[in-house]
Design an enzyme around this catalytic site. Structure first.
Site, PDB file in Angstrom:
ATOM      1  N   ASP A 291       0.842  -1.197   0.000  1.00 17.05           N
ATOM      2  CA  ASP A 291       0.000   0.000   0.000  1.00 17.05           C
ATOM      3  C   ASP A 291       0.881   1.253   0.000  1.00 17.05           C
ATOM      4  O   ASP A 291       0.559   2.259  -0.642  1.00 17.05           O
ATOM      5  CB  ASP A 291      -0.889   0.034   1.260  1.00 17.05           C
ATOM      6  CG  ASP A 291      -1.744  -1.219   1.449  1.00 17.05           C
ATOM      7  OD1 ASP A 291      -1.322  -2.287   0.998  1.00 17.05           O
ATOM      8  OD2 ASP A 291      -2.814  -1.111   2.071  1.00 17.05           O
TER       9      ASP A 291
ATOM     10  N   GLU B 247      -6.019 -10.746  -4.802  1.00 17.11           N
ATOM     11  CA  GLU B 247      -5.882 -11.817  -3.810  1.00 17.11           C
ATOM     12  C   GLU B 247      -6.950 -12.904  -3.949  1.00 17.11           C
ATOM     13  O   GLU B 247      -6.994 -13.820  -3.138  1.00 17.11           O
ATOM     14  CB  GLU B 247      -5.907 -11.223  -2.402  1.00 17.11           C
ATOM     15  CG  GLU B 247      -4.689 -10.365  -2.115  1.00 17.11           C
ATOM     16  CD  GLU B 247      -4.573  -9.940  -0.657  1.00 17.11           C
ATOM     17  OE1 GLU B 247      -5.536 -10.104   0.096  1.00 17.11           O
ATOM     18  OE2 GLU B 247      -3.495  -9.429  -0.299  1.00 17.11           O
TER      19      GLU B 247
HETATM   20  C1  BGC Z   1      -5.662  -6.132  -0.046  1.00 17.67           C
HETATM   21  C2  BGC Z   1      -4.182  -5.934  -0.179  1.00 17.67           C
HETATM   22  C3  BGC Z   1      -3.741  -4.862   0.789  1.00 17.67           C
HETATM   23  C4  BGC Z   1      -4.177  -5.184   2.199  1.00 17.67           C
HETATM   24  C5  BGC Z   1      -3.860  -4.079   3.182  1.00 17.67           C
HETATM   25  C6  BGC Z   1      -6.017  -6.433   1.391  1.00 17.67           C
HETATM   26  O1  BGC Z   1      -7.390  -6.528   1.525  1.00 17.67           O
HETATM   27  O2  BGC Z   1      -6.103  -7.180  -0.870  1.00 17.67           O
HETATM   28  O3  BGC Z   1      -3.869  -5.551  -1.498  1.00 17.67           O
HETATM   29  O4  BGC Z   1      -2.364  -4.704   0.748  1.00 17.67           O
HETATM   30  O5  BGC Z   1      -5.573  -5.363   2.207  1.00 17.67           O
HETATM   31  O6  BGC Z   1      -4.474  -2.895   2.835  1.00 17.67           O
END
Ligand code: BGC
Length: 780
Positions: free
Chosen positions: A372, A500
């Site tokens: 992020d 994800e």
């Molecule tokens: C996202 C990730 C992110 C993380 C923290 C997750 O829900 O899929 O991309 O880095 O949250 O914000």
């Protein structure tokens, strides 16, 4: 799923351009309000808890006080472990609560669930950097008083926070007692099945070592159970307006002072409480008391009003560059300012700390730093506060050794940055959506490149950035391979891309393209160093044993990078097998089954074409120059309907790409959703902390989306489009040390160079050069 159907929900907080206010209090929204009314300075974070404590419905409040980078590290228990799983989990600690100031009107303790609340108002002032709560209250015994609580977490003074309470009697005659304490007993985080919250539970992490009154200060010292860090919390007070009696109080895990004054109608008393946090992460344990005394000495000599004035001055300088003005939409105006303000409140600036997924506003994601930072927060800081951007990248340099060790654990050369971390160690216990997201290496490289090109800070590149680039490139070269089955193309197998909901795949397009770009940049940087900084080049070469042949290898891998493309659909495949999977049945998925991750086993999700967040769509923005407009449109049209946006990181990227492909309505709808993510509680979890990446993403949606700003190969360009709903939108960016103001109107765009030098950029492909204070107006 269709964003065009997005309807902005009814306002939870009134639309005000420079502040956030609530005019009523209720249990149901209390925990959310504690997050949005949080204060911080990048080091200390305080949730918007009530000074008098909370006595409402159980489960509707989380008392939260945090220190960036201050963590404990508990062993992770895996029922079925495997080699290389992280053995310990770091989590940002909820520390001593120094916000507590109990108020007794006669014998009646003030709180919102007793007596009669005649007026209640709370307001976060984003221009001046403080939070104020005003309450008019009649106690159960009929004591009628007016209370005002003002607090700040000092932006210029890292270790300091202050609260001022004023009590005025309206018709009450008698004693008022103010119990100002610090409470070292920490409320345990809720244990839930939501993976976004973290593990929670277990033994308390902070062990009490000392409670003491020392002159004007009260001290509470603790030590973390596993990491052995020391924390010293201290408070001191100033009282004005009436004669008072004081009494020091010491409880089992709390300490402070009690003040008693007599008030008659029309009289007022004011108590200022100074709070400091010092830890052995910053200075030697034996120094902490001395440092606390210095902080309190400074605070009392300045006083609350001066601290407020300095806060405003600090913020003036911040807003000077960070402000975005949107005319014609007060909700979005408020949203974008709130986001910028919260980003500043959460970002670590000392090179040792970073910015967590929830900032310093809650315990979601355990205070961990993710990609992020590089892909969402960095653009905002790079273009508005480059000094802070540099310190975020310095954090990566400071943790490079740990990234080297992690690569070795993963049987690879070079360095692999952790998916989630506080001090540089990998913390991700679920590797398919964790360690497998190795794209973080390429994200760090991308952020370095953008930072260096935007700021011209070659010194950073030479002294720190290059070594990061070389070590992470080494990792890629070792991980990937020239695959005979793909005509000798360079393939990267067994990774997870940003999405994800699709895990452990071969040749994720996002990853491969980002790695290609990184490898080229690493080779270019090596050439630059060899040519212009030979001594530095030698230093790095010797330090990491870099062989010239490795650099040739990076170039070779970049030019033979495999990128899966589907001829039939005319789009990039998200990875080798994505397009061969069954599509998710959106029509038969009820709304209450989102986010999918809370309702379906990962394997169910992984075997479908369904995205949690932008993946191929994201790389089309990041490496915009690699794709034609037609390609962008085709890819977007394919992936967007498959995307759930179950991650808050997704809508802003869709907004940017929509703006680029001419879908202004879509761009606006996605922007709306991103910019008011927490103020409208879109994902219904603002209570656990704010969505920092989405906040930064909303700035990106304006600057990279509507204004179409890109920085490609050292050249800055704009391609503005203004949503029909707005009259105008303006913002500023720092580019190569110059401050450029961009104002997008209905008929024209104007560019003004606010600083003394000169600047060149492109507007829709046409080169424009501005000299000091010059403005150019171009018809849209
Ligand atoms: C996202 C990730 C992110 C993380 C923290 C997750 O829900 O899929 O991309 O880095 O949250 O914000």
């Amino acid at each position: 799923m269709k964003m065009k159907a997005y309807q902005r929900p009814e306002a939870l907080y009134p639309y005000q351009s420079w502040s956030l206010a609530e005019e009523a209090y209720d249990d149901e929204n209390n925990q959310r309000s504690e997050s949005v009314f949080a204060l911080g300075n990048g080091y200390i974070g305080m949730r918007g808890n009530f000074e008098e404590g909370y006595r409402g419905v159980k489960g509707k409040s989380v008392t939260g006080n945090y220190i960036n980078g201050f963590y404990d590290s508990k062993p992770i228990v895996y029922p079925e472990g495997a080699f290389g799983y992280p053995s310990r989990n770091q989590s940002m600690l909820n520390v001593t609560n120094a916000q507590c100031i109990g108020v007794l009107v006669g014998n009646d303790p003030f709180h919102l669930h007793s007596g009669n609340v005649i007026l209640y108002k709370r307001e976060l002032n984003m221009k001046r950097g403080f939070l104020q709560r005003q309450v008019e209250w009649e106690s159960p015994s009929g004591g009628h008083v007016r209370l005002s609580f003002k607090r700040l977490v000092s932006l210029p003074y890292k270790h300091l926070a202050a609260i001022q309470v004023e009590i005025e009697s309206i018709s009450y005659t008698g004693d008022i007692r103010l119990n100002s304490i610090m409470d070292g007993k920490i409320e345990e985080a809720e244990v839930t099945d939501d993976p976004r919250l973290g593990s929670g539970g277990g033994e308390p992490s902070l062990i009490l070592e000392q409670l003491a009154h020392d002159g004007d200060m009260s001290l509470l010292k603790q030590r973390t159970r596993h990491t052995g860090f020391e924390l010293l919390t201290a408070i001191s007070h100033q009282l004005a307006g009436a004669a008072f009696e004081t009494e020091n109080v010491t409880g089992e895990e709390e300490i402070g002072t009690s003040f008693t004054v007599k008030l008659a109608p029309g009289e007022k008393v004011s108590l200022t409480k100074y709070i400091s946090y010092h830890t052995s992460r910053d200075e030697a344990g034996e120094e902490l008391e001395k440092r606390a005394a210095e902080t309190h000495g400074l605070a009392s000599s300045l006083g609350f009003e001066r601290l407020l004035a300095e806060q405003e001055k600090y913020l003036d300088a911040f807003w000077q560059r960070a402000d975005v003005e949107i005319e014609g939409d007060p909700a979005l105006q408020q949203g974008i300012r709130f986001n910028a303000f919260q980003l500043l409140q959460s970002v670590g600036r000392d090179g040792k700390t970073n910015i967590g997924a929830k900032g310093l506003t809650g315990e979601g994601y355990e205070g961990h730093y993710f990609w992020d930072t590089e892909m969402y927060m960095m653009p905002f800081f790079t273009y508005t506060q480059p000094q802070i951007a540099r310190s975020l990248m310095e954090f990566r340099y400071a943790t490079l050794d740990k990234a080297r060790s992690r690569a070795a654990v993963m049987s690879q050369k070079g360095a692999l940055y952790p998916w989630r971390t506080i001090d540089g160690e990998e913390n991700s216990a679920y590797f398919p959506a964790g360690t497998a997201q190795m794209h973080i290496n390429a994200d760090v490289a991308y952020a370095i490149r953008q930072y260096v090109q935007a700021t011209g800070d070659e010194e950073f590149l030479v002294s720190k950035g290059a070594e990061i680039l070389f070590e992470t490139s080494r990792f890629w070269y070792d991980l990937g391979y020239f695959n005979d089955a793909r005509d000798g193309a360079f393939c990267i197998d067994g990774v997870t891309g940003p999405d994800e909901y699709t895990a452990i795949v071969n040749n994720n397009t996002y990853t491969n393209l980002m790695v290609q770009s990184q490898l080229r940049y690493a080779a270019e940087t090596a050439n630059l160093l060899r040519r212009d900084y030979p001594a530095e080049y030698d230093r790095i070469q010797q330090a990491i044993g870099l062989d010239e042949a490795e650099i040739d290898g990076w170039q070779e891998a970049a030019s033979r990078m495999f990128v899966p493309y589907d001829e039939r659909l005319g789009i990039y495949a998200q990875d080798d097998t994505f397009l061969t999977k069954k599509k998710w049945d959106f029509d038969n998925t009820p709304v209450d089954k989102y986010p999918l991750l809370l309702h379906y086993h990962p394997l169910v999700i992984y075997r479908h074409q369904v995205l949690k967040q932008a993946d191929t769509v994201m790389v089309m923005f990041l490496l915009s120059g690699l794709f034609t407009l037609e390609e962008k449109i085709r890819n977007y049209q394919y992936y967007e309907p498959l995307t759930t946006h179950d991650s808050s990181l997704s809508p802003c990227i869709h907004s940017i790409v929509c703006a680029e492909i001419g879908d202004l309505e879509g761009a606006y709808a996605y922007f709306d959703r991103t910019v008011r993510m927490d103020l409208d509680d879109i994902n219904r979890n603002a209570k656990d902390g704010l969505h920092t990446a989405a906040m930064a993403g909303s700035w990106m949606s304006i600057v990279h989306g509507f204004a179409g700003m890109r920085l490609t190969d050292g050249s800055l360009s704009f391609s503005p489009v203004l949503p029909a709903q707005w009259d105008s939108c303006s913002f500023k960016v720092m580019y190569q040390g110059q401050l450029l103001k961009v104002c997008m109107g209905r008929q024209e765009t104007s560019y003004t160079l606010l600083s003394e030098g000169s600047v060149s950029f492109k507007h829709r492909g046409k080169v424009i050069t501005l000299s000091a204070k010059e403005t150019i107006v171009i018809e849209s």
